[in-house]
Design a protein around this motif. Sequence first.
Motif, PDB file in Angstrom:
ATOM      1  N   ASP A  32       0.823  -1.208   0.000  1.00 45.42           N
ATOM      2  CA  ASP A  32       0.000   0.000   0.000  1.00 45.42           C
ATOM      3  C   ASP A  32       0.857   1.258   0.000  1.00 45.42           C
ATOM      4  OD1 ASP A  32      -2.206  -1.637   0.060  1.00 45.42           O
ATOM      5  OD2 ASP A  32      -2.468  -1.496   2.242  1.00 45.42           O
ATOM      6  N   TRP A  33       1.914   1.241   0.780  1.00 42.45           N
ATOM      7  CA  TRP A  33       2.802   2.402   0.852  1.00 42.45           C
ATOM      8  C   TRP A  33       3.472   2.669  -0.502  1.00 42.45           C
ATOM      9  CZ3 TRP A  33       3.799   6.431   3.844  1.00 42.45           C
ATOM     10  CH2 TRP A  33       5.005   7.109   3.693  1.00 42.45           C
ATOM     11  N   LEU A  34       3.992   1.625  -1.122  1.00 38.36           N
ATOM     12  CA  LEU A  34       4.654   1.787  -2.413  1.00 38.36           C
ATOM     13  C   LEU A  34       3.664   2.193  -3.498  1.00 38.36           C
ATOM     14  CD1 LEU A  34       7.029  -1.322  -2.359  1.00 38.36           C
ATOM     15  CD2 LEU A  34       7.690   1.076  -2.114  1.00 38.36           C
ATOM     16  N   HIS A  35       2.502   1.556  -3.480  1.00 40.51           N
ATOM     17  CA  HIS A  35       1.487   1.882  -4.488  1.00 40.51           C
ATOM     18  C   HIS A  35       1.071   3.343  -4.395  1.00 40.51           C
ATOM     19  CE1 HIS A  35      -2.594   2.059  -6.250  1.00 40.51           C
ATOM     20  NE2 HIS A  35      -2.101   1.192  -7.115  1.00 40.51           N
ATOM     21  N   GLY A  36       0.885   3.840  -3.185  1.00 39.96           N
ATOM     22  CA  GLY A  36       0.511   5.236  -3.012  1.00 39.96           C
ATOM     23  C   GLY A  36       1.593   6.184  -3.497  1.00 39.96           C
ATOM     24  N   SER A  37       2.850   5.866  -3.215  1.00 41.98           N
ATOM     25  CA  SER A  37       3.954   6.722  -3.639  1.00 41.98           C
ATOM     26  C   SER A  37       4.083   6.750  -5.163  1.00 41.98           C
ATOM     27  CB  SER A  37       5.260   6.235  -3.010  1.00 41.98           C
ATOM     28  OG  SER A  37       5.197   6.302  -1.600  1.00 41.98           O
ATOM     29  N   LEU A  38       3.959   5.591  -5.790  1.00 41.45           N
ATOM     30  CA  LEU A  38       4.051   5.536  -7.249  1.00 41.45           C
ATOM     31  C   LEU A  38       2.866   6.245  -7.902  1.00 41.45           C
ATOM     32  CD1 LEU A  38       5.269   1.844  -7.665  1.00 41.45           C
ATOM     33  CD2 LEU A  38       6.605   3.918  -8.063  1.00 41.45           C
TER      34      LEU A  38
END
Length: 263
Positions: free
Chosen positions: A115-121
């Motif tokens: 979730d963290w990576l998806h939000g940043s991307l």
Amino acid sequence: MLTTILAAAGAAAPGANPYGLGPALREGGLISQTVFGILVLMSIVSFYILFSKLFEQQKIMGQAKRVRENFWQSNSLREGSAKLEKNSAYKQIVDDGLAAQEQHGKLTDPVEAHDWLHGSLSRSEAAINSKLAGGLAFLATVGSTSPFIGLFGTVIGIYRALIKIGSAGQASIDAVAGPVGEALIMTALGLVVAVPAVLSYNWLQARNKSIARDLSAFSTDVLGFLASGGSVRPTAPGKPGLTKPVAATTTAGQTGGVPTSRA
């Protein structure tokens, strides 16, 4: 500047068309000249936006081609990022993904890595798409308002024709030809400015959507690579899939692998 142009137009040779653009603007006075100036300015800015956006889009499309050819042959995201141009949109996505991975390890509140990576991307994609869309709102505004600006000049021209008819007491051709011609010219100018602006807006929007799809696909590939420790990557240019796991560590500076379980 506009007064000089109109003066030159007024000094036309004998036998020249007395109902052309120059005479119409000269007879129309300040209002017609202002309307003409606004429409010309709108047209110039519209074509500037068109060509600058085409250059920007073509640059990103070229970057996408190079990414498909070379990026996924790298052993790690950092190695692939080093191959990309400094200001590449794709390099921005990769660097933002790596930065998000490093930041995830510093979080004190447990957050799912995916979730963290998806939000940043997603934020990185949104920033790029927002930059690509810059200026398109002006094209839409020009396309919707320039006919009405031309119509304003048309109304003024008709109004002047009615005044001449009232003053002369009869609707002679000599009295109304100039103002009516001016009115028709203003209508035509409004359409000449509006049509290219609308076509440019729709064309650029379609190209932006195509670029956004490519960026989204690449972002998904980067997310899969990060979340799998380098095991998941496109099997062919532009086609995500599974390959044999590459020799990789889960160190943030290497392949960018992250644990997928909750902290």
